[in-house]
Motif scaffolding. Structure first.
Motif, PDB file in Angstrom:
ATOM      1  N   GLN A 111      38.711  77.894 -61.128  1.00  0.00           N
ATOM      2  CA  GLN A 111      40.080  77.790 -60.618  1.00  0.00           C
ATOM      3  C   GLN A 111      41.039  77.293 -61.685  1.00  0.00           C
ATOM      4  O   GLN A 111      42.212  77.677 -61.708  1.00  0.00           O
ATOM      5  N   ILE A 112      40.564  76.441 -62.587  1.00  0.00           N
ATOM      6  CA  ILE A 112      41.415  75.971 -63.684  1.00  0.00           C
ATOM      7  C   ILE A 112      41.707  77.119 -64.646  1.00  0.00           C
ATOM      8  O   ILE A 112      42.850  77.309 -65.087  1.00  0.00           O
ATOM      9  N   GLY A 115      44.458  79.295 -63.584  1.00  0.00           N
ATOM     10  CA  GLY A 115      45.553  78.445 -63.127  1.00  0.00           C
ATOM     11  C   GLY A 115      46.932  79.054 -63.284  1.00  0.00           C
ATOM     12  O   GLY A 115      47.896  78.536 -62.716  1.00  0.00           O
ATOM     13  N   CYS A 143      54.926  74.666 -59.121  1.00  0.00           N
ATOM     14  CA  CYS A 143      54.470  75.663 -60.089  1.00  0.00           C
ATOM     15  C   CYS A 143      54.303  75.045 -61.474  1.00  0.00           C
ATOM     16  O   CYS A 143      53.348  75.342 -62.193  1.00  0.00           O
ATOM     17  N   VAL A 146      51.100  73.162 -61.659  1.00  0.00           N
ATOM     18  CA  VAL A 146      49.969  74.078 -61.813  1.00  0.00           C
ATOM     19  C   VAL A 146      49.818  74.491 -63.278  1.00  0.00           C
ATOM     20  O   VAL A 146      48.705  74.492 -63.827  1.00  0.00           O
ATOM     21  N   GLY A 149      48.371  71.671 -65.280  1.00  0.00           N
ATOM     22  CA  GLY A 149      46.941  71.530 -65.041  1.00  0.00           C
ATOM     23  C   GLY A 149      46.134  72.542 -65.822  1.00  0.00           C
ATOM     24  O   GLY A 149      45.073  72.213 -66.382  1.00  0.00           O
ATOM     25  N   PHE A 150      46.622  73.775 -65.897  1.00  0.00           N
ATOM     26  CA  PHE A 150      45.921  74.806 -66.668  1.00  0.00           C
ATOM     27  C   PHE A 150      45.879  74.438 -68.151  1.00  0.00           C
ATOM     28  O   PHE A 150      44.824  74.478 -68.788  1.00  0.00           O
ATOM     29  N   SER A 175      44.454  86.036 -64.340  1.00  0.00           N
ATOM     30  CA  SER A 175      45.628  85.565 -63.602  1.00  0.00           C
ATOM     31  C   SER A 175      46.720  86.621 -63.584  1.00  0.00           C
ATOM     32  O   SER A 175      47.346  86.885 -62.542  1.00  0.00           O
ATOM     33  N   SER A 300      42.716  67.984 -64.267  1.00  0.00           N
ATOM     34  CA  SER A 300      43.361  69.295 -64.235  1.00  0.00           C
ATOM     35  C   SER A 300      43.287  69.910 -62.847  1.00  0.00           C
ATOM     36  O   SER A 300      44.263  70.503 -62.367  1.00  0.00           O
ATOM     37  N   ILE A 304      46.451  71.119 -60.447  1.00  0.00           N
ATOM     38  CA  ILE A 304      46.557  72.481 -59.925  1.00  0.00           C
ATOM     39  C   ILE A 304      46.580  72.489 -58.409  1.00  0.00           C
ATOM     40  O   ILE A 304      47.406  73.163 -57.781  1.00  0.00           O
ATOM     41  N   SER A 308      49.802  73.414 -56.124  1.00  0.00           N
ATOM     42  CA  SER A 308      49.704  74.510 -55.154  1.00  0.00           C
ATOM     43  C   SER A 308      50.136  74.055 -53.768  1.00  0.00           C
ATOM     44  O   SER A 308      50.854  74.763 -53.047  1.00  0.00           O
TER      45      SER A 308
END
Length: 351
Positions: A111-112, A115, A143, A146, A149-150, A175, A300, A304, A308
């Protein structure tokens, strides 16, 4: 004077038990599909073969279920199939990118690595969709969280040699392609004459022939032949076939669960549940697949998931503020923003 219009009767909201069971069913199917796919790819790295088998299982199940319920029609004119070709290609590229990404990174950081899906989706929606959707400032703040975090997660993982540059590139590519797929789906939801189930079934059927040339191009043809040659199939090959079949079943159930969750939950709940599902998925990957959890990864993931949830909450709050007050006359909005929000929620069904 015209005749009085009947007052619409609002249906009773679903019970908490129904909502909880639906959310649990949806999250379980999504997590099961990801964990099984990663388990199969850990044994034999053959993403195209895995997806081909998954799609074949889904086509069989969709055909059986759709004919039984009357939700799909096998006979469609060539123009209907041709019209759905862009959707099929977009879905195929998106799922290939996701699977290659999953093969290159740990399931706990999947999921990261993906991201940037939300930022890409927002940007493409503004560029392509008409009317342009409106994003409240708080949703843009979510956003930004997120994106932070990525960047933080991938930079830390790459610095510690836990994730390769290939994995990061595939995460960004996944993505972007999924965002393109999402925007294409939204456009088709508004223009296609086919129903949702019919579109899902037809796009899966059309995807099957694409895997035939992809097998030799990916270098997986010899592995695929050995898997189906029972005299030469190894224990790992049998496990791969079993996992691929199970992921096909779980993907089919996930589509049904997505319909159910859209019906009983709000967009905010959907986003929060998706965030919580990511935590559960990472935890299971650590326990079942023996993957590592670092402080950087946890931080992270928090950014995210929190971003979200903030995005979903802000969008839902804005949508609620636009609803007319009870008893007040309001003209029908020309920009049909409510319809656009509905398309955004339903777009997840075809992924």
């Amino acid at each position: 004077m015209g005749e009085p219009q009947p007052v619409p009767v609002e249906s009773a909201p679903p019970s908490r038990t129904k909502v909880a069971l639906t959310v649990l069913f949806h999250s379980s199917c999504a997590i099961l599909s990801t964990i099984l796919s990663k388990s199969a790819l850990n044994g034999i790295e053959a993403p195209v073969t895995l997806l081909g088998l998954q799609t074949a299982v889904q086509v069989v199940l969709f055909t059986t279920f759709g004919l039984f319920t009357g939700w799909i029609q096998l006979s469609r004119p060539p123009s209907a199939w041709l019209a759905l070709l862009p959707l099929t290609v977009a879905r195929l590229v998106g799922i290939l990118a996701k699977t290659y990404c999953l093969a290159s990174v740990n399931a706990s950081v999947y999921q990261i690595a993906r991201g940037l899906l939300l930022p890409f989706t927002l940007l493409l929606s503004l560029l392509v969709l008409r009317p342009r959707p409106y994003y409240p400032p708080l949703s843009l703040a979510g956003c930004a969280m997120v994106m932070a975090g990525f960047v933080a997660g991938m930079a830390a993982d790459y610095g510690q040699a836990l994730t390769s540059g290939k994995g990061i590139i595939l995460g960004v590519g996944s993505s972007l392609t999924t965002a393109i797929e999402s925007v294409v789906v939204k456009r088709f939801l508004g223009k296609s004459k086919e129903g949702m189930w019919q579109m899902v079934w037809m796009s899966n059927v059309m995807a099957l022939p694409f895997y035939l040339p992809l097998l030799p191009l990916s270098g997986e043809l010899s592995n695929a032949k050995n898997m189906f040659d029972m005299s030469e199939t190894s224990e790992g090959g049998r496990q791969f076939l079993a996992s691929a079949s199970l992921t096909g079943v779980s993907a089919f159930l996930l589509t049904i669960a997505t319909f159910m969750q859209i019906e009983v939950t709000s967009p905010t709940t959907h986003m929060i549940v998706t965030a919580a599902r990511g935590v559960a998925q990472s935890s299971l990957a650590i326990v079942l697949l023996g993957e590592m959890l670092t402080f950087d990864r946890a931080g992270s993931m928090f950014l995210i998931l929190g971003g979200s949830a903030l995005y979903g909450w802000a969008r839902d709050r804005y949508a609620q503020s636009k609803k007319p007050s009870e008893g007040a006359y309001q003209p029908v909005p020309r920009d049909e923003e409510a319809a656009t929000d509905l398309k955004e929620t339903k777009g997840d069904t075809l992924r």
